[in-house]
Design a protein around this motif. Sequence first.
Motif, PDB file in Angstrom:
ATOM      1  N   GLU A 234       0.845  -1.195   0.000  1.00  0.00           N
ATOM      2  CA  GLU A 234       0.000   0.000   0.000  1.00  0.00           C
ATOM      3  C   GLU A 234       0.880   1.244   0.000  1.00  0.00           C
ATOM      4  OE1 GLU A 234      -3.162   0.232   2.854  1.00  0.00           O
ATOM      5  OE2 GLU A 234      -3.196  -1.939   3.137  1.00  0.00           O
ATOM      6  N   ILE A 235       0.567   2.171  -0.884  1.00  0.00           N
ATOM      7  CA  ILE A 235       1.287   3.448  -0.956  1.00  0.00           C
ATOM      8  C   ILE A 235       0.265   4.574  -1.127  1.00  0.00           C
ATOM      9  CG2 ILE A 235       2.966   4.836  -2.221  1.00  0.00           C
ATOM     10  CD1 ILE A 235       4.336   2.330  -3.103  1.00  0.00           C
ATOM     11  N   GLU A 236       0.444   5.645  -0.356  1.00  0.00           N
ATOM     12  CA  GLU A 236      -0.346   6.863  -0.535  1.00  0.00           C
ATOM     13  C   GLU A 236       0.564   7.963  -1.074  1.00  0.00           C
ATOM     14  OE1 GLU A 236      -3.943   6.855   2.713  1.00  0.00           O
ATOM     15  OE2 GLU A 236      -1.999   7.646   3.335  1.00  0.00           O
ATOM     16  N   VAL A 237       0.082   8.677  -2.071  1.00  0.00           N
ATOM     17  CA  VAL A 237       0.777   9.831  -2.622  1.00  0.00           C
ATOM     18  C   VAL A 237      -0.046  11.061  -2.251  1.00  0.00           C
ATOM     19  CG1 VAL A 237       1.730  10.902  -4.683  1.00  0.00           C
ATOM     20  CG2 VAL A 237       1.589   8.407  -4.537  1.00  0.00           C
ATOM     21  N   ILE A 238       0.580  12.000  -1.546  1.00  0.00           N
ATOM     22  CA  ILE A 238      -0.145  13.138  -0.987  1.00  0.00           C
ATOM     23  C   ILE A 238       0.483  14.435  -1.463  1.00  0.00           C
ATOM     24  CG2 ILE A 238      -0.879  14.288   1.143  1.00  0.00           C
ATOM     25  CD1 ILE A 238      -0.520  11.570   2.551  1.00  0.00           C
ATOM     26  N   LEU A 239      -0.364  15.354  -1.949  1.00  0.00           N
ATOM     27  CA  LEU A 239       0.090  16.710  -2.226  1.00  0.00           C
ATOM     28  C   LEU A 239       0.167  17.429  -0.890  1.00  0.00           C
ATOM     29  CD1 LEU A 239      -2.009  17.532  -5.424  1.00  0.00           C
ATOM     30  CD2 LEU A 239       0.365  16.755  -5.270  1.00  0.00           C
ATOM     31  N   ALA A 240       1.370  17.412  -0.319  1.00  0.00           N
ATOM     32  CA  ALA A 240       1.527  17.795   1.078  1.00  0.00           C
ATOM     33  C   ALA A 240       1.262  19.270   1.328  1.00  0.00           C
ATOM     34  CB  ALA A 240       2.936  17.436   1.553  1.00  0.00           C
ATOM     35  N   GLU A 241       1.487  20.115   0.344  1.00  0.00           N
ATOM     36  CA  GLU A 241       1.267  21.541   0.531  1.00  0.00           C
ATOM     37  C   GLU A 241      -0.196  21.819   0.843  1.00  0.00           C
ATOM     38  OE1 GLU A 241       3.944  24.957  -1.586  1.00  0.00           O
ATOM     39  OE2 GLU A 241       2.457  23.927  -2.784  1.00  0.00           O
ATOM     40  N   ALA A 242      -1.077  20.979   0.291  1.00  0.00           N
ATOM     41  CA  ALA A 242      -2.507  21.193   0.495  1.00  0.00           C
ATOM     42  C   ALA A 242      -2.983  20.634   1.827  1.00  0.00           C
ATOM     43  CB  ALA A 242      -3.295  20.555  -0.644  1.00  0.00           C
ATOM     44  N   VAL A 243      -2.258  19.636   2.362  1.00  0.00           N
ATOM     45  CA  VAL A 243      -2.702  18.988   3.605  1.00  0.00           C
ATOM     46  C   VAL A 243      -1.514  18.813   4.552  1.00  0.00           C
ATOM     47  CG1 VAL A 243      -4.775  17.802   2.821  1.00  0.00           C
ATOM     48  CG2 VAL A 243      -2.555  16.812   2.316  1.00  0.00           C
ATOM     49  N   PRO A 244      -0.909  19.907   5.044  1.00  0.00           N
ATOM     50  CA  PRO A 244       0.296  19.796   5.861  1.00  0.00           C
ATOM     51  C   PRO A 244       0.078  19.029   7.152  1.00  0.00           C
ATOM     52  CG  PRO A 244      -0.602  22.028   5.944  1.00  0.00           C
ATOM     53  CD  PRO A 244      -1.333  21.296   4.854  1.00  0.00           C
ATOM     54  N   HIS A 245      -1.160  18.942   7.662  1.00  0.00           N
ATOM     55  CA  HIS A 245      -1.398  18.239   8.913  1.00  0.00           C
ATOM     56  C   HIS A 245      -1.170  16.737   8.791  1.00  0.00           C
ATOM     57  CE1 HIS A 245      -5.220  17.876   6.745  1.00  0.00           C
ATOM     58  NE2 HIS A 245      -5.432  16.789   7.456  1.00  0.00           N
ATOM     59  N   LEU A 246      -1.048  16.221   7.559  1.00  0.00           N
ATOM     60  CA  LEU A 246      -0.812  14.788   7.385  1.00  0.00           C
ATOM     61  C   LEU A 246       0.655  14.427   7.525  1.00  0.00           C
ATOM     62  CD1 LEU A 246      -3.182  13.925   4.416  1.00  0.00           C
ATOM     63  CD2 LEU A 246      -3.527  13.452   6.833  1.00  0.00           C
ATOM     64  N   LEU A 247       1.531  15.436   7.650  1.00  0.00           N
ATOM     65  CA  LEU A 247       2.956  15.164   7.747  1.00  0.00           C
ATOM     66  C   LEU A 247       3.466  15.408   9.150  1.00  0.00           C
ATOM     67  CD1 LEU A 247       4.249  16.879   4.493  1.00  0.00           C
ATOM     68  CD2 LEU A 247       3.744  14.471   4.881  1.00  0.00           C
ATOM     69  N   PRO A 248       4.443  14.618   9.630  1.00  0.00           N
ATOM     70  CA  PRO A 248       5.028  14.882  10.943  1.00  0.00           C
ATOM     71  C   PRO A 248       5.651  16.268  10.980  1.00  0.00           C
ATOM     72  CG  PRO A 248       5.702  12.732  10.091  1.00  0.00           C
ATOM     73  CD  PRO A 248       4.985  13.443   8.975  1.00  0.00           C
ATOM     74  N   ASP A 249       5.571  16.928  12.135  1.00  0.00           N
ATOM     75  CA  ASP A 249       6.096  18.280  12.271  1.00  0.00           C
ATOM     76  C   ASP A 249       7.592  18.349  12.056  1.00  0.00           C
ATOM     77  OD1 ASP A 249       3.570  19.227  12.819  1.00  0.00           O
ATOM     78  OD2 ASP A 249       3.809  19.062  15.007  1.00  0.00           O
ATOM     79  N   ASN A 250       8.300  17.238  12.316  1.00  0.00           N
ATOM     80  CA  ASN A 250       9.758  17.285  12.222  1.00  0.00           C
ATOM     81  C   ASN A 250      10.297  16.942  10.841  1.00  0.00           C
ATOM     82  OD1 ASN A 250       9.020  14.597  12.308  1.00  0.00           O
ATOM     83  ND2 ASN A 250      10.822  13.936  13.462  1.00  0.00           N
ATOM     84  N   VAL A 251       9.398  16.748   9.848  1.00  0.00           N
ATOM     85  CA  VAL A 251       9.872  16.484   8.489  1.00  0.00           C
ATOM     86  C   VAL A 251      10.352  17.793   7.875  1.00  0.00           C
ATOM     87  CG1 VAL A 251       9.249  15.697   6.191  1.00  0.00           C
ATOM     88  CG2 VAL A 251       8.345  14.518   8.185  1.00  0.00           C
ATOM     89  N   PRO A 252      11.621  17.883   7.476  1.00  0.00           N
ATOM     90  CA  PRO A 252      12.129  19.150   6.951  1.00  0.00           C
ATOM     91  C   PRO A 252      11.519  19.502   5.605  1.00  0.00           C
ATOM     92  CG  PRO A 252      13.770  17.394   6.711  1.00  0.00           C
ATOM     93  CD  PRO A 252      12.645  16.828   7.494  1.00  0.00           C
TER      94      PRO A 252
END
Length: 252
Positions: A234-252
């Motif tokens: 299973e792989i999810e591809v996310i447009l992270a700029e649109a949903v920043p809450h889905l990424l850990p805060d410590n990801v640079p």
Amino acid sequence: MAEPAGFRIPFARGGTGDRAFNRAFGGFLNTCGFEHIRQPADGHPLHGSAPFTPARLNSYGEDWNTAEPLLYCEGELVVWTFGGSGHRLHRRIEAPIGGSTLRIVDTVEVVGPDPAPIMALYHFNLGHPLHQEGTKISLDGVVVAGPLPRHEPAPSQPTLHTASPGRAVCRVGGGGPIVAFHWSSDTLPWLQLWRDLRPGCGVLSVEPCSIASSEDGRNTSAPLIEPGRSLRFEIEVILAEAVPHLLPDNVP
């Protein structure tokens, strides 16, 4: 009666030194495997026999009767050789309506008469604007490549990185659009990176994969799977700029 080989096309076949993959290199995702990945070896073509094998579309539509309404499609392909191994891929692609996620759910089954390995490498191709001057690639909060230049004089050698147990997060971006890849490291415990930033190429490849490589670039050993058994990826591809809450805060 349909033969076990399913649909076939001329260049989707094995052969020592076969580099058919390079003749159709392109698109956002190439699915590599399942009897082999990486460089040609032992009669197996570059990245195995799965790339560019025709698939059958089984269903598609929309589902509003769930907690997460979504668009979906499902299909399958068979990679099979008489006297060799056989694999069947069932793929479901989901896109939550109104969201910024593309979800790929694969089940790969051994369909030959004998036990066989199941190797998988998901070759995602990223270009401009995801790659630009200063782009970084991070894995589970640690920068593993970059900041990258706009161009380089030669292709890079593949690098291999170990994903954290459980859920891996790879983020690509730098001053522009950002994309994140989430996957289960239970079956895809490695991230391979490769790039060719020469003018006229400009490709950056993010490749979650199921097995490691040795110092000479060959695959390490993979366990044999009994006929009728399968693995799930299973792989999810996310447009992270649109949903920043889905990424850990410590990801640079």
